[in-house]
Design a protein around this motif. Sequence first.
Motif, PDB file in Angstrom:
ATOM      1  N   LEU A  36       8.849   9.259 -14.163  1.00  0.00           N
ATOM      2  CA  LEU A  36       7.734   8.644 -13.308  1.00  0.00           C
ATOM      3  C   LEU A  36       7.731   7.195 -13.533  1.00  0.00           C
ATOM      4  CD1 LEU A  36       5.392   9.070 -11.310  1.00  0.00           C
ATOM      5  CD2 LEU A  36       4.032  10.016 -13.298  1.00  0.00           C
ATOM      6  N   ILE A  37       7.644   6.730 -14.856  1.00  0.00           N
ATOM      7  CA  ILE A  37       7.515   5.504 -14.992  1.00  0.00           C
ATOM      8  C   ILE A  37       8.388   4.815 -14.381  1.00  0.00           C
ATOM      9  CG2 ILE A  37       7.353   3.660 -17.032  1.00  0.00           C
ATOM     10  CD1 ILE A  37       6.587   6.050 -18.791  1.00  0.00           C
ATOM     11  N   LEU A  38       9.726   4.948 -14.268  1.00  0.00           N
ATOM     12  CA  LEU A  38      10.616   4.517 -13.785  1.00  0.00           C
ATOM     13  C   LEU A  38      10.745   4.440 -12.231  1.00  0.00           C
ATOM     14  CD1 LEU A  38      13.179   2.784 -15.433  1.00  0.00           C
ATOM     15  CD2 LEU A  38      14.540   5.008 -14.991  1.00  0.00           C
ATOM     16  N   ARG A  39      10.193   5.369 -11.764  1.00  0.00           N
ATOM     17  CA  ARG A  39       9.915   5.311 -10.181  1.00  0.00           C
ATOM     18  C   ARG A  39       8.942   4.295  -9.847  1.00  0.00           C
ATOM     19  NH1 ARG A  39       7.294   8.950  -6.399  1.00  0.00           N
ATOM     20  NH2 ARG A  39       6.258  10.420  -7.933  1.00  0.00           N
ATOM     21  N   ARG A  40       7.891   4.421 -10.796  1.00  0.00           N
ATOM     22  CA  ARG A  40       6.714   3.138 -10.408  1.00  0.00           C
ATOM     23  C   ARG A  40       7.361   2.058 -10.617  1.00  0.00           C
ATOM     24  NH1 ARG A  40       1.910   6.362 -13.507  1.00  0.00           N
ATOM     25  NH2 ARG A  40       1.629   7.930 -11.553  1.00  0.00           N
ATOM     26  N   ILE A  41       8.201   1.612 -11.704  1.00  0.00           N
ATOM     27  CA  ILE A  41       8.704   0.200 -11.704  1.00  0.00           C
ATOM     28  C   ILE A  41       9.269  -0.234 -10.608  1.00  0.00           C
ATOM     29  CG2 ILE A  41      10.747  -0.765 -12.988  1.00  0.00           C
ATOM     30  CD1 ILE A  41       8.467  -0.714 -14.897  1.00  0.00           C
ATOM     31  N   GLU A  42      10.398   0.772  -9.925  1.00  0.00           N
ATOM     32  CA  GLU A  42      11.055   0.527  -8.973  1.00  0.00           C
ATOM     33  C   GLU A  42      10.423   0.251  -7.711  1.00  0.00           C
ATOM     34  OE1 GLU A  42      14.795   2.650  -7.229  1.00  0.00           O
ATOM     35  OE2 GLU A  42      14.045   0.485  -6.457  1.00  0.00           O
ATOM     36  N   ALA A  43       9.116   1.217  -7.379  1.00  0.00           N
ATOM     37  CA  ALA A  43       8.418   0.943  -6.120  1.00  0.00           C
ATOM     38  C   ALA A  43       7.645  -0.528  -6.377  1.00  0.00           C
ATOM     39  CB  ALA A  43       7.153   2.032  -6.531  1.00  0.00           C
ATOM     40  N   ALA A  44       7.102  -0.859  -7.551  1.00  0.00           N
ATOM     41  CA  ALA A  44       6.430  -2.399  -7.497  1.00  0.00           C
ATOM     42  C   ALA A  44       7.685  -3.345  -7.446  1.00  0.00           C
ATOM     43  CB  ALA A  44       6.133  -2.465  -9.033  1.00  0.00           C
ATOM     44  N   ALA A  45       8.920  -3.039  -7.924  1.00  0.00           N
ATOM     45  CA  ALA A  45       9.694  -4.321  -7.888  1.00  0.00           C
ATOM     46  C   ALA A  45      10.135  -4.412  -6.471  1.00  0.00           C
ATOM     47  CB  ALA A  45      10.860  -3.684  -8.627  1.00  0.00           C
ATOM     48  N   ALA A  46      10.253  -3.170  -5.687  1.00  0.00           N
ATOM     49  CA  ALA A  46      10.847  -3.271  -4.230  1.00  0.00           C
ATOM     50  C   ALA A  46       9.687  -4.075  -3.448  1.00  0.00           C
ATOM     51  CB  ALA A  46      11.111  -1.792  -3.862  1.00  0.00           C
TER      52      ALA A  46
ATOM     53  N   ILE B 170      14.211  -3.613 -12.166  1.00  0.00           N
ATOM     54  CA  ILE B 170      13.499  -4.643 -11.545  1.00  0.00           C
ATOM     55  C   ILE B 170      14.698  -5.664 -10.747  1.00  0.00           C
ATOM     56  CG2 ILE B 170      11.982  -6.519 -11.739  1.00  0.00           C
ATOM     57  CD1 ILE B 170      10.556  -5.210 -13.889  1.00  0.00           C
ATOM     58  N   LEU B 171      15.720  -5.927 -11.873  1.00  0.00           N
ATOM     59  CA  LEU B 171      16.953  -6.710 -11.248  1.00  0.00           C
ATOM     60  C   LEU B 171      17.560  -6.263  -9.905  1.00  0.00           C
ATOM     61  CD1 LEU B 171      18.623  -7.821 -14.555  1.00  0.00           C
ATOM     62  CD2 LEU B 171      17.645  -9.282 -12.741  1.00  0.00           C
ATOM     63  N   ARG B 172      17.340  -4.995  -9.579  1.00  0.00           N
ATOM     64  CA  ARG B 172      17.980  -4.609  -8.193  1.00  0.00           C
ATOM     65  C   ARG B 172      17.264  -5.206  -7.196  1.00  0.00           C
ATOM     66  NH1 ARG B 172      17.849   1.772  -8.618  1.00  0.00           N
ATOM     67  NH2 ARG B 172      18.634   1.410  -6.438  1.00  0.00           N
ATOM     68  N   HIS B 173      15.946  -5.407  -7.224  1.00  0.00           N
ATOM     69  CA  HIS B 173      15.198  -5.903  -6.157  1.00  0.00           C
ATOM     70  C   HIS B 173      14.850  -7.521  -6.352  1.00  0.00           C
ATOM     71  CE1 HIS B 173      14.754  -2.012  -4.660  1.00  0.00           C
ATOM     72  NE2 HIS B 173      14.630  -1.637  -5.894  1.00  0.00           N
ATOM     73  N   ARG B 174      15.227  -8.258  -7.468  1.00  0.00           N
ATOM     74  CA  ARG B 174      14.455  -9.456  -7.982  1.00  0.00           C
ATOM     75  C   ARG B 174      15.688 -10.395  -8.426  1.00  0.00           C
ATOM     76  NH1 ARG B 174       8.185  -8.719  -9.190  1.00  0.00           N
ATOM     77  NH2 ARG B 174       8.564  -7.317  -7.358  1.00  0.00           N
ATOM     78  N   SER B 175      15.362 -11.546  -8.320  1.00  0.00           N
ATOM     79  CA  SER B 175      16.262 -12.601  -8.770  1.00  0.00           C
ATOM     80  C   SER B 175      16.147 -12.655 -10.210  1.00  0.00           C
ATOM     81  CB  SER B 175      15.971 -13.875  -8.171  1.00  0.00           C
ATOM     82  OG  SER B 175      16.525 -14.911  -9.081  1.00  0.00           O
ATOM     83  N   PRO B 176      17.731 -12.818 -10.824  1.00  0.00           N
ATOM     84  CA  PRO B 176      17.787 -12.885 -12.328  1.00  0.00           C
ATOM     85  C   PRO B 176      16.836 -13.971 -12.848  1.00  0.00           C
ATOM     86  CG  PRO B 176      19.924 -12.823 -11.293  1.00  0.00           C
ATOM     87  CD  PRO B 176      18.824 -12.780 -10.131  1.00  0.00           C
ATOM     88  N   GLN B 177      16.586 -15.127 -11.962  1.00  0.00           N
ATOM     89  CA  GLN B 177      15.704 -16.246 -12.592  1.00  0.00           C
ATOM     90  C   GLN B 177      14.341 -16.043 -12.197  1.00  0.00           C
ATOM     91  OE1 GLN B 177      17.267 -18.944 -13.711  1.00  0.00           O
ATOM     92  NE2 GLN B 177      19.326 -17.509 -13.491  1.00  0.00           N
TER      93      GLN B 177
ATOM     94  N   ILE C  30       0.815  -1.229   0.060  1.00  0.00           N
ATOM     95  CA  ILE C  30       0.026   0.006   0.074  1.00  0.00           C
ATOM     96  C   ILE C  30       0.815   1.170  -0.087  1.00  0.00           C
ATOM     97  CG2 ILE C  30      -1.569   1.423   1.478  1.00  0.00           C
ATOM     98  CD1 ILE C  30      -3.302  -0.816   0.641  1.00  0.00           C
ATOM     99  N   GLU C  31       1.892   1.200   1.008  1.00  0.00           N
ATOM    100  CA  GLU C  31       2.859   2.269   0.976  1.00  0.00           C
ATOM    101  C   GLU C  31       3.693   2.696  -0.322  1.00  0.00           C
ATOM    102  OE1 GLU C  31       5.875   3.753   4.028  1.00  0.00           O
ATOM    103  OE2 GLU C  31       5.104   5.200   2.480  1.00  0.00           O
ATOM    104  N   ALA C  32       4.020   1.442  -0.947  1.00  0.00           N
ATOM    105  CA  ALA C  32       4.697   1.758  -2.258  1.00  0.00           C
ATOM    106  C   ALA C  32       3.923   2.156  -3.188  1.00  0.00           C
ATOM    107  CB  ALA C  32       5.472   0.369  -2.784  1.00  0.00           C
ATOM    108  N   ALA C  33       2.645   1.708  -3.476  1.00  0.00           N
ATOM    109  CA  ALA C  33       1.770   2.075  -4.387  1.00  0.00           C
ATOM    110  C   ALA C  33       1.499   3.737  -4.177  1.00  0.00           C
ATOM    111  CB  ALA C  33       0.443   1.437  -4.630  1.00  0.00           C
TER     112      ALA C  33
END
Lengths: 246, 246
Positions: free
Chosen positions: B144-154, B180-187, A149-152
């Motif tokens: 803004l798009i990149l910020r949202r990608i980052e928030a969703a990934a984190a 996304i790879l900064r927060h999630r496995s390459p697999q 929620i916070e991230a969104a």
Amino acid sequence: MAGKIYVVGLGPGSEMEMTCEAQEALRRAEVIVGYHTYLRLIPGYLKGKEVFGSGMRQEIVRCRRALELAASGRTVAVVSSGDPGVYGMAGLVLELIAQQGPEVEVEVVAGVPALSFCAARLGAPLMHDFAVISLSDLLTPWELILRRIEAAAAADFVIVIYNPRSSKRQRHLLEAREQILRHRSPQTPVGLVRAAGRPAEEVSICTLEGLEPEQVDMQTTLIVGNSQTFVWKGRMITPRGYRLPS
Amino acid sequence: MAGKIYVVGLGPGSEMEMTCEAQEALRRAEVIVGYHTYLRLIPGYLKGKEVFGSGMRQEIVRCRRALELAASGRTVAVVSSGDPGVYGMAGLVLELIAQQGPEVEVEVVAGVPALSFCAARLGAPLMHDFAVISLSDLLTPWELILRRIEAAAAADFVIVIYNPRSSKRQRHLLEAREQILRHRSPQTPVGLVRAAGRPAEEVSICTLEGLEPEQVDMQTTLIVGNSQTFVWKGRMITPRGYRLPS
């Protein structure tokens, strides 16, 4: 010979909102499996068929039954309201097959998800990036839900909230609202759609600060606007970003 | 007397995937307005009707035409692929009416959105909270798009990516993948569905590190799994969190 499972999305409920593909899958099925409440939405499709209904939180029982039937060669439709691919039965059917391994063909037949149907009733709130979050902590730790929620909220997503409240969960919606208010104006529009597509349907729009948990029950879907969302004559509109010639 | 505009979702394209409500709205309309490519999907509904088609990026022209027609008393259907409420025509129609004020009734008829249809083709990737993000920076700043990608990934959302690439935007998908790879496995599994529901449909699953922009075009929708998503026999499954008895 192994049978087949269709996991079928009914959309909000009436036959008019089902796709032809979903209707065709129900016609092809020999057995229809589902939650009692959803089976009541499709009486015309149950005639002359074997029907296996069960109550709330009996999802695993229903899926196992569907698997047994399909493994013995039957064609089975497992029905789900909305879209079975959004928090629906598609995952559980596939998870159980992956775990138990019967040779069963599975076809997921998408339906109109609650997020789409509710958005249509409210106007056009999902014209920009959005996050979909369930507040049910039966299967997910509340800390993770709150973090999402916070991230969104921080990244200015429109936020669609499924399962906002139950009798056991009174505080969750208030905590979610608090979290969103840290990043978004108290005047942010919030759309509420209750019992979407059913006779008792109720549609309303309030502000984030005016949102009261009493307005909300388990049958309600909420859509919280982003920083650009506005209300015009009872419609909730999130601008796509076009520069409109005036 | 003012007319009415139906903003109608066609779903992925074939008549089988439309709802009965959408078919009914097309039958009721006297004029059908849409992007040429979408009009070609519904030849049976155009017979005996006035049709106003136009090309890509002509959305504002189409909507204004629909408004003029409805203001003069006609019943108009504006068609959109997928769901007109998800990055679709519903918002633009309402925004123009809010700005220009003609007395026109608008009804949004939801369709199966690409996110649902693509999820069904891939298995069950949307069983848990997800974020929907368009990589098109025509109307939204890339930051803004990149910020949202980052928030969703984190926050470990499943991520649905619309408009992942065009001829002018080669780098965007690579930058999104890096983020996304900064927060999630390459697999992490990534599902790709191209031309969903059309004859040229292609469905594939790769890993986040193996994702190549060459696999992707403007007709592709991507679904990036969360930390729990797995692949089993070509299906992408995000667990809902049930504890399954073995």
